[in-house]
Design a protein around this motif. Structure first.
Motif, PDB file in Angstrom:
ATOM      1  N   LEU A 195       0.826  -1.195   0.000  1.00  0.00           N
ATOM      2  CA  LEU A 195       0.000   0.000   0.000  1.00  0.00           C
ATOM      3  C   LEU A 195       0.868   1.257   0.000  1.00  0.00           C
ATOM      4  O   LEU A 195       1.837   1.352   0.753  1.00  0.00           O
ATOM      5  CB  LEU A 195      -0.906  -0.005   1.229  1.00  0.00           C
ATOM      6  N   GLN A 196       0.504   2.212  -0.849  1.00  0.00           N
ATOM      7  CA  GLN A 196       1.216   3.479  -0.937  1.00  0.00           C
ATOM      8  C   GLN A 196       0.503   4.547  -0.119  1.00  0.00           C
ATOM      9  O   GLN A 196      -0.705   4.734  -0.264  1.00  0.00           O
ATOM     10  CB  GLN A 196       1.324   3.927  -2.395  1.00  0.00           C
ATOM     11  N   LYS A 197       1.272   5.233   0.724  1.00  0.00           N
ATOM     12  CA  LYS A 197       0.749   6.333   1.533  1.00  0.00           C
ATOM     13  C   LYS A 197       1.608   7.567   1.294  1.00  0.00           C
ATOM     14  O   LYS A 197       2.595   7.520   0.576  1.00  0.00           O
ATOM     15  CB  LYS A 197       0.749   5.951   3.012  1.00  0.00           C
ATOM     16  N   GLY A 198       1.253   8.700   1.925  1.00  0.00           N
ATOM     17  CA  GLY A 198       2.070   9.890   1.772  1.00  0.00           C
ATOM     18  C   GLY A 198       1.266  11.166   1.853  1.00  0.00           C
ATOM     19  O   GLY A 198       0.130  11.187   2.332  1.00  0.00           O
TER      20      GLY A 198
ATOM     21  N   PHE B 201       5.632  13.400  -0.953  1.00  0.00           N
ATOM     22  CA  PHE B 201       6.281  12.537   0.029  1.00  0.00           C
ATOM     23  C   PHE B 201       5.574  11.193  -0.035  1.00  0.00           C
ATOM     24  O   PHE B 201       4.400  11.082   0.325  1.00  0.00           O
ATOM     25  CB  PHE B 201       6.151  13.180   1.411  1.00  0.00           C
ATOM     26  N   LYS B 202       6.280  10.150  -0.525  1.00  0.00           N
ATOM     27  CA  LYS B 202       5.653   8.863  -0.792  1.00  0.00           C
ATOM     28  C   LYS B 202       6.215   7.787   0.126  1.00  0.00           C
ATOM     29  O   LYS B 202       7.429   7.658   0.295  1.00  0.00           O
ATOM     30  CB  LYS B 202       5.871   8.469  -2.257  1.00  0.00           C
ATOM     31  N   LEU B 203       5.301   7.015   0.707  1.00  0.00           N
ATOM     32  CA  LEU B 203       5.654   5.936   1.630  1.00  0.00           C
ATOM     33  C   LEU B 203       5.056   4.641   1.114  1.00  0.00           C
ATOM     34  O   LEU B 203       3.841   4.535   0.955  1.00  0.00           O
ATOM     35  CB  LEU B 203       5.107   6.238   3.033  1.00  0.00           C
ATOM     36  N   ASP B 204       5.912   3.672   0.841  1.00  0.00           N
ATOM     37  CA  ASP B 204       5.450   2.349   0.392  1.00  0.00           C
ATOM     38  C   ASP B 204       5.517   1.384   1.575  1.00  0.00           C
ATOM     39  O   ASP B 204       6.579   1.210   2.180  1.00  0.00           O
ATOM     40  CB  ASP B 204       6.326   1.828  -0.744  1.00  0.00           C
TER      41      ASP B 204
END
Length: 223
Positions: free
Chosen positions: A79-82, A102-105
């Motif tokens: 899931l990708q968050k950011g 700003f991307k959080l995998d």
């Protein structure tokens, strides 16, 4: 320590569900969709605009029947968050600005209590439970300029070393299940809210703790 304790509790819940559920009541499924992601700060900077980004996600789900209308959905998703931030600073003599995605995998693990579904026709259901996320990658994709917006530059920065590997939160929502002769098709919408800081204690800024949130829209099939 708190995250480790919660992880063991969740694993225990899933183990008990597997032992309690007859083999005939276990279903395997796949799901995928999008996450309208954002983050919140304790003390957000007043000179920045913060907005959502759209990430994607998908993975597998095991459904353990615990009763006529109650089951446990144990899912593992990528899931990708950011969050998207931007600002323009202009004091009349000099101007500069930036836009940053700003991307959080994450790989997320969620044992979710499901009420409803499992019907012979269109069946609505409610779903809720905790979410533990393991960080795979954290990047900042920034477009910035000095003096004139026409002279934009881009850079990508990897931030893994500044981030907590494990974070946790909760998620809740509902869906609609449509059974067919061989499979069940479902559509699901959920809201998720992080409850722990995504930054390490050493990397947390004066803006305070930052926690992710999102709206998940999924579709999938249970076999």
């Amino acid at each position: 320590m708190r995250l480790k304790v919660m992880t063991f509790i969740l694993i225990g819940i899933c183990f008990l569900a597997v032992q309690a559920a007859p083999a005939a009541e276990v279903q395997f499924g796949i799901k995928g969709g999008a996450n309208r992601a954002q983050t919140s700060l304790d003390n957000p900077p007043s000179d920045q605009d913060r907005g959502a980004i759209t990430g994607f996600g998908g993975g597998a789900v095991l459904t353990f029947g615990l009763g006529e209308v109650i089951s446990l959905d144990t899912e593992i998703l990528y899931l990708q968050k950011g969050v998207h931030t931007e600002a323009v600073l202009d004091d009349g003599n000099w101007a500069q600005g930036f836009e940053n995605d700003f991307k959080l995998d994450y790989v997320t693990f969620s044992p979710l209590l499901k009420i409803g579904g499992q019907g012979k026709s269109f069946s609505p259901y409610f779903i809720a439970g905790p979410e533990i996320s393991y960080l795979v990658k954290a990047t900042a994709n920034e477009t910035y300029w000095y003096g004139s917006p026409s002279e934009k530059q881009k850079k990508e920065t990897t931030l893994d070393e500044f981030m907590e590997e494990l974070t946790w939160g909760w998620t809740a929502g509902g869906g609609l299940e449509i059974p067919t002769e061989s499979v069940s098709i479902f559509f699901e919408g959920r809201y998720a809210q992080g409850l722990s800081n995504i930054w390490t204690q050493e990397s947390t800024s004066a803006w305070g703790e930052e926690k992710p949130s999102g709206i998940y829209i999924f579709g999938g099939i249970r076999f």
